[in-house]
Design an enzyme around this catalytic site. Sequence first.
Site, PDB file in Angstrom:
ATOM      1  N   SER A   1       0.842  -1.195   0.000  1.00 53.48           N
ATOM      2  CA  SER A   1       0.000   0.000   0.000  1.00 53.48           C
ATOM      3  C   SER A   1       0.876   1.244   0.000  1.00 53.48           C
ATOM      4  O   SER A   1       1.883   1.299   0.708  1.00 53.48           O
ATOM      5  CB  SER A   1      -0.918   0.019   1.224  1.00 53.48           C
ATOM      6  OG  SER A   1      -1.628   1.251   1.298  1.00 53.48           O
ATOM      7  N   SER A   2       0.474   2.244  -0.787  1.00 53.45           N
ATOM      8  CA  SER A   2       1.180   3.526  -0.768  1.00 53.45           C
ATOM      9  C   SER A   2       0.786   4.346   0.457  1.00 53.45           C
ATOM     10  O   SER A   2       1.449   5.342   0.780  1.00 53.45           O
ATOM     11  CB  SER A   2       0.859   4.317  -2.036  1.00 53.45           C
ATOM     12  OG  SER A   2      -0.519   4.644  -2.094  1.00 53.45           O
ATOM     13  N   GLN A   3      -0.275   3.953   1.151  1.00 55.64           N
ATOM     14  CA  GLN A   3      -0.724   4.713   2.318  1.00 55.64           C
ATOM     15  C   GLN A   3       0.302   4.711   3.445  1.00 55.64           C
ATOM     16  O   GLN A   3       0.370   5.661   4.225  1.00 55.64           O
ATOM     17  CB  GLN A   3      -2.049   4.152   2.829  1.00 55.64           C
ATOM     18  CG  GLN A   3      -3.216   4.405   1.907  1.00 55.64           C
ATOM     19  CD  GLN A   3      -4.519   3.866   2.465  1.00 55.64           C
ATOM     20  OE1 GLN A   3      -4.561   3.261   3.541  1.00 55.64           O
ATOM     21  NE2 GLN A   3      -5.601   4.073   1.740  1.00 55.64           N
TER      22      GLN A   3
ATOM     23  N   SER B   1       0.968   2.229  -6.630  1.00 52.21           N
ATOM     24  CA  SER B   1       0.085   3.406  -6.545  1.00 52.21           C
ATOM     25  C   SER B   1       0.877   4.695  -6.341  1.00 52.21           C
ATOM     26  O   SER B   1       0.488   5.573  -5.565  1.00 52.21           O
ATOM     27  CB  SER B   1      -0.939   3.227  -5.420  1.00 52.21           C
ATOM     28  OG  SER B   1      -1.693   2.054  -5.586  1.00 52.21           O
TER      29      SER B   1
ATOM     30  N   ASP C   1      -8.272   1.949  -7.867  1.00 49.29           N
ATOM     31  CA  ASP C   1      -9.682   2.230  -7.584  1.00 49.29           C
ATOM     32  C   ASP C   1     -10.473   2.364  -8.876  1.00 49.29           C
ATOM     33  O   ASP C   1     -11.552   1.777  -9.041  1.00 49.29           O
ATOM     34  CB  ASP C   1      -9.820   3.500  -6.747  1.00 49.29           C
ATOM     35  CG  ASP C   1      -9.401   3.292  -5.300  1.00 49.29           C
ATOM     36  OD1 ASP C   1      -9.307   2.128  -4.875  1.00 49.29           O
ATOM     37  OD2 ASP C   1      -9.156   4.293  -4.597  1.00 49.29           O
TER      38      ASP C   1
ATOM     39  N   LYS D   1      -8.237  -4.210   0.323  1.00 48.64           N
ATOM     40  CA  LYS D   1      -9.070  -3.022   0.493  1.00 48.64           C
ATOM     41  C   LYS D   1     -10.166  -3.277   1.530  1.00 48.64           C
ATOM     42  O   LYS D   1     -10.120  -4.231   2.303  1.00 48.64           O
ATOM     43  CB  LYS D   1      -9.670  -2.623  -0.852  1.00 48.64           C
ATOM     44  CG  LYS D   1      -8.629  -2.236  -1.909  1.00 48.64           C
ATOM     45  CD  LYS D   1      -7.949  -0.928  -1.577  1.00 48.64           C
ATOM     46  CE  LYS D   1      -7.025  -0.483  -2.694  1.00 48.64           C
ATOM     47  NZ  LYS D   1      -6.403   0.830  -2.432  1.00 48.64           N
TER      48      LYS D   1
ATOM     49  N   ARG E   1     -11.680  -7.153  -2.851  1.00 46.86           N
ATOM     50  CA  ARG E   1     -12.313  -6.671  -4.065  1.00 46.86           C
ATOM     51  C   ARG E   1     -12.051  -7.556  -5.281  1.00 46.86           C
ATOM     52  O   ARG E   1     -12.859  -7.559  -6.213  1.00 46.86           O
ATOM     53  CB  ARG E   1     -11.881  -5.229  -4.349  1.00 46.86           C
ATOM     54  CG  ARG E   1     -12.480  -4.243  -3.356  1.00 46.86           C
ATOM     55  CD  ARG E   1     -12.021  -2.831  -3.623  1.00 46.86           C
ATOM     56  NE  ARG E   1     -12.684  -1.883  -2.709  1.00 46.86           N
ATOM     57  CZ  ARG E   1     -12.339  -0.616  -2.591  1.00 46.86           C
ATOM     58  NH1 ARG E   1     -11.357  -0.133  -3.322  1.00 46.86           N
ATOM     59  NH2 ARG E   1     -12.977   0.176  -1.750  1.00 46.86           N
TER      60      ARG E   1
ATOM     61  N   ARG F   1     -16.435   2.267   1.242  1.00 43.72           N
ATOM     62  CA  ARG F   1     -16.073   3.243   0.212  1.00 43.72           C
ATOM     63  C   ARG F   1     -16.970   3.099  -1.019  1.00 43.72           C
ATOM     64  O   ARG F   1     -16.738   3.745  -2.029  1.00 43.72           O
ATOM     65  CB  ARG F   1     -14.599   3.107  -0.182  1.00 43.72           C
ATOM     66  CG  ARG F   1     -13.655   3.653   0.868  1.00 43.72           C
ATOM     67  CD  ARG F   1     -12.255   3.792   0.295  1.00 43.72           C
ATOM     68  NE  ARG F   1     -11.307   4.170   1.304  1.00 43.72           N
ATOM     69  CZ  ARG F   1     -11.070   5.414   1.683  1.00 43.72           C
ATOM     70  NH1 ARG F   1     -11.730   6.404   1.123  1.00 43.72           N
ATOM     71  NH2 ARG F   1     -10.177   5.682   2.608  1.00 43.72           N
TER      72      ARG F   1
ATOM     73  N   LYS G   1     -21.083   7.466   2.591  1.00 36.77           N
ATOM     74  CA  LYS G   1     -19.831   7.982   3.168  1.00 36.77           C
ATOM     75  C   LYS G   1     -19.043   8.831   2.189  1.00 36.77           C
ATOM     76  O   LYS G   1     -18.536   9.896   2.541  1.00 36.77           O
ATOM     77  CB  LYS G   1     -18.964   6.829   3.670  1.00 36.77           C
ATOM     78  CG  LYS G   1     -17.641   7.303   4.272  1.00 36.77           C
ATOM     79  CD  LYS G   1     -16.898   6.205   4.983  1.00 36.77           C
ATOM     80  CE  LYS G   1     -15.640   6.750   5.628  1.00 36.77           C
ATOM     81  NZ  LYS G   1     -14.917   5.750   6.408  1.00 36.77           N
TER      82      LYS G   1
END
Length: 340
Positions: free
Chosen positions: A72-74, A100, A223, A250, A254, A299, A326
């Site tokens: 993850s780039s987060q 990402s 996404d 995610k 997904r 999401r 949301k």
Amino acid sequence: MRPLAAALCMGQGKFVLDGVPRMRERPIADLIDGLKQLGADVSCVEETGCPPVTINANGLKGGSASISGKMSSQFLSSMLMASPAVDGDVTISIKDELISAPYVSLTIGLMKKFGVNVQIEGDMDGTPSFIIPADEKYTSPSSILLEGDASSASYFLAGAAITGGTVTVRGCGSESVQGDVAFANVMEQMGATVTWAPESITLTRDPSVKLKGVDVDCGKIPDAAMTLAVATLFAEGPTTIRNVYSWRLKETERMKAIVAECTKLGASVEESGDYCIIHPPEGNKVNEGVVIETYDDHRNRMAMTFSLAACGGVDVIIDDPGCTAKTFPTYFEMLGSIAS
């Protein structure tokens, strides 16, 4: 939770971060490891590498941290955003690969607007390092323009590609800092015509021009790649969506969700670890009246993505459409307004 974990380490006190059951399945160990290298007293569940996260905050120290960017780039974005509050220079290095990357560029661009310049060494498509000198501190820009969400724009672009119509999305365009605007380029590869302006994108498809299947690396637009999955149902030939292992990590799993719902609609899907190949239904005759599961994905990607099947003249039923509240509470009203 990931950016919040890094932010809380900047302060003082004891904190526990937890969430719904799915959150306890989402990895965070790589971020925890990076924060520890900068002096944080932070831990997650050792056996799973997932939340709950326990933080005994007493600020962060300068220094170097080497973290993984392949999940993850987060994790990197979270550490970058916290670094200006650190006492000393900070260097964050990617030790394997960075997925990402456009999201990281988005973070760095936003930090610059708040007065912080991040130095980049190496190639963003390789194993880059990021340097934040001690004198780089946040300052208010007084005012800032927020772009529209490019991920959400992808639904309307795909809708026009499926119907053979024209749509203009405003709030993101050729000057956008968001990587997901590249979704428009994928639609162009499939047969649509795209016109760019600094703050808008116009997509049209001549009804006499059929969409065609493509083979595309979606590692930088995971996404928006979900939107592509539905557009492929109305294309000639198979579409291969590559480099989307992050789908599995995610808000829901997904990859399996995409496979299941596309199959319901009549497609044949080959699933691999980080890619899938979608063969559209014969003659693009998508099954009618299918109930689309939303998988408690907060999401709302599943609800909005598969609603696009209706743009091909097929009735679909979205289970729990309220899950869009949301991120895009007016989605269905807006979709209806341009489809009427």
